[in-house]
Design an enzyme around this catalytic site. Structure first.
Site, PDB file in Angstrom:
ATOM      1  N   ARG A  78       0.838  -1.197   0.000  1.00  0.00           N
ATOM      2  CA  ARG A  78       0.000   0.000   0.000  1.00  0.00           C
ATOM      3  C   ARG A  78       0.874   1.247   0.000  1.00  0.00           C
ATOM      4  O   ARG A  78       2.090   1.173   0.152  1.00  0.00           O
ATOM      5  CB  ARG A  78      -0.929   0.009   1.221  1.00  0.00           C
ATOM      6  CG  ARG A  78      -0.210   0.074   2.557  1.00  0.00           C
ATOM      7  CD  ARG A  78      -1.191   0.056   3.714  1.00  0.00           C
ATOM      8  NE  ARG A  78      -0.553   0.480   4.961  1.00  0.00           N
ATOM      9  CZ  ARG A  78      -1.215   0.773   6.065  1.00  0.00           C
ATOM     10  NH1 ARG A  78      -2.533   0.688   6.092  1.00  0.00           N
ATOM     11  NH2 ARG A  78      -0.584   1.155   7.156  1.00  0.00           N
ATOM     12  N   ILE A 104       3.160   4.468  -0.502  1.00  0.00           N
ATOM     13  CA  ILE A 104       4.357   4.722  -1.305  1.00  0.00           C
ATOM     14  C   ILE A 104       4.944   3.411  -1.815  1.00  0.00           C
ATOM     15  O   ILE A 104       5.428   3.326  -2.948  1.00  0.00           O
ATOM     16  CB  ILE A 104       5.394   5.509  -0.488  1.00  0.00           C
ATOM     17  CG1 ILE A 104       4.874   6.921  -0.181  1.00  0.00           C
ATOM     18  CG2 ILE A 104       6.731   5.586  -1.217  1.00  0.00           C
ATOM     19  CD1 ILE A 104       5.728   7.693   0.805  1.00  0.00           C
ATOM     20  N   GLY A 149       7.444   0.838   7.605  1.00  0.00           N
ATOM     21  CA  GLY A 149       7.601   1.597   8.845  1.00  0.00           C
ATOM     22  C   GLY A 149       6.254   1.926   9.440  1.00  0.00           C
ATOM     23  O   GLY A 149       5.208   1.752   8.799  1.00  0.00           O
ATOM     24  N   ILE A 150       6.264   2.386  10.685  1.00  0.00           N
ATOM     25  CA  ILE A 150       5.031   2.793  11.354  1.00  0.00           C
ATOM     26  C   ILE A 150       5.147   4.235  11.824  1.00  0.00           C
ATOM     27  O   ILE A 150       6.237   4.731  12.113  1.00  0.00           O
ATOM     28  CB  ILE A 150       4.684   1.880  12.545  1.00  0.00           C
ATOM     29  CG1 ILE A 150       5.816   1.888  13.596  1.00  0.00           C
ATOM     30  CG2 ILE A 150       4.402   0.465  12.068  1.00  0.00           C
ATOM     31  CD1 ILE A 150       5.416   1.229  14.902  1.00  0.00           C
ATOM     32  N   TYR A 171       8.923   8.431  16.224  1.00  0.00           N
ATOM     33  CA  TYR A 171       8.974   8.352  14.765  1.00  0.00           C
ATOM     34  C   TYR A 171      10.099   9.223  14.214  1.00  0.00           C
ATOM     35  O   TYR A 171      10.894   8.771  13.371  1.00  0.00           O
ATOM     36  CB  TYR A 171       7.634   8.790  14.188  1.00  0.00           C
ATOM     37  CG  TYR A 171       7.582   8.797  12.675  1.00  0.00           C
ATOM     38  CD1 TYR A 171       7.440   7.622  11.969  1.00  0.00           C
ATOM     39  CD2 TYR A 171       7.654   9.998  11.961  1.00  0.00           C
ATOM     40  CE1 TYR A 171       7.382   7.621  10.578  1.00  0.00           C
ATOM     41  CE2 TYR A 171       7.604  10.007  10.579  1.00  0.00           C
ATOM     42  CZ  TYR A 171       7.471   8.822   9.894  1.00  0.00           C
ATOM     43  OH  TYR A 171       7.420   8.832   8.525  1.00  0.00           O
ATOM     44  N   PRO A 181      10.302  12.042   2.401  1.00  0.00           N
ATOM     45  CA  PRO A 181       9.078  12.771   2.049  1.00  0.00           C
ATOM     46  C   PRO A 181       8.534  13.581   3.219  1.00  0.00           C
ATOM     47  O   PRO A 181       8.743  13.249   4.391  1.00  0.00           O
ATOM     48  CB  PRO A 181       8.097  11.655   1.675  1.00  0.00           C
ATOM     49  CG  PRO A 181       8.928  10.428   1.482  1.00  0.00           C
ATOM     50  CD  PRO A 181      10.101  10.600   2.381  1.00  0.00           C
TER      51      PRO A 181
END
Length: 238
Positions: A26, A28, A102-103, A172, A202
């Protein structure tokens, strides 16, 4: 199955190359899978739970002979290594690694209230497993013959939060800052061996992960106000 020619609209040719994209079902990651397939690469990509999305994407991009979904948790270095091993077992080689998984825990937590469990989970997924992916990938790429072409490419997807920080999301931001620093180390260490490392960082991008922001008008307005274009990025732009 005949390899479908899907390179329409993509000027870069990756024909004959094999890529692994972590977190590819899903956002990127899925956009990267599609564009790499359009450029002619064989692609393996990982997913954690979204089997339906992963299988649909694989079918859309030529089937598992050319676009292979691999179910793999990425919480530890060992699980990162396992994903690389699965890719090599299926395709026999690896030219390109895109570390995209990643989260981003959506609930805001100040540093005074953030739990140690949240901190550890974010670092485990966003940093520890990345080490495993790169450790195994670099070890394989260093066995490839030296020639005019690069031995391999490693691309890490970080975030602008890793450059400027993000209040109430210190876990994060710290994890993505680690990826930026890691890329600098990799580029210095591996470039003399013909393996090139780069990082994409990004800003706000409209994905399933950021739906809690851009799916709520007042939250979206606040985020858009800080973006020069006045809107989040599209996955294809990244």
């Amino acid at each position: 199955m005949q390899n479908p020619d899907t390179r329409s609209g993509v000027s870069l040719s990756l024909a004959g190359r094999t890529a692994l994209i972590s977190g590819g079902s899903r956002g990127i990651g899925a956009a990267t899978v599609r564009l790499f397939r359009q450029a002619g690469a064989r692609v393996a990509f990982s997913y954690r739970q979204a089997a339906g999305q992963a299988n649909t994407l694989s079918a859309e991009c030529g089937g598992s002979n050319y676009c292979l979904p691999i179910q793999q948790n990425l919480n530890t270095a060992e699980e990162g290594e396992a994903l690389v091993a699965s890719t090599l077992a299926a395709f026999g080689d690896l030219d390109i690694l895109v570390v995209n998984h990643g989260i981003w825990p959506a609930n805001e937590a100040s540093i005074a209230t953030m739990t140690a469990a949240q901190w550890r989970r974010t670092q485990a997924i966003n940093v520890d497993s990345v080490f495993g992916l790169i450790h195994a990938t670099a070890a394989h790429m260093l066995t490839r013959p030296v020639c005019d072409a690069a031995r391999g490419h490693i691309v890490l997807v970080a975030s602008a939060a890793g450059q400027r920080g993000e209040a109430n999301h210190a876990d994060y931001a710290a994890s993505k800052g680690a990826l930026i620093s890691l890329t600098k180390s990799l580029s210095s260490e591996l470039a003399p061996h013909g393996i090139y490392a780069n990082c994409v960082a990004p800003g706000w991008t409209a994905t399933e992960m950021t739906a809690s922001v851009f799916g709520v008008p007042e939250h979206a307005a606040r985020a858009n106000a800080g973006i020069p274009l006045g809107r989040p990025g599209h996955v294809n732009e990244i």
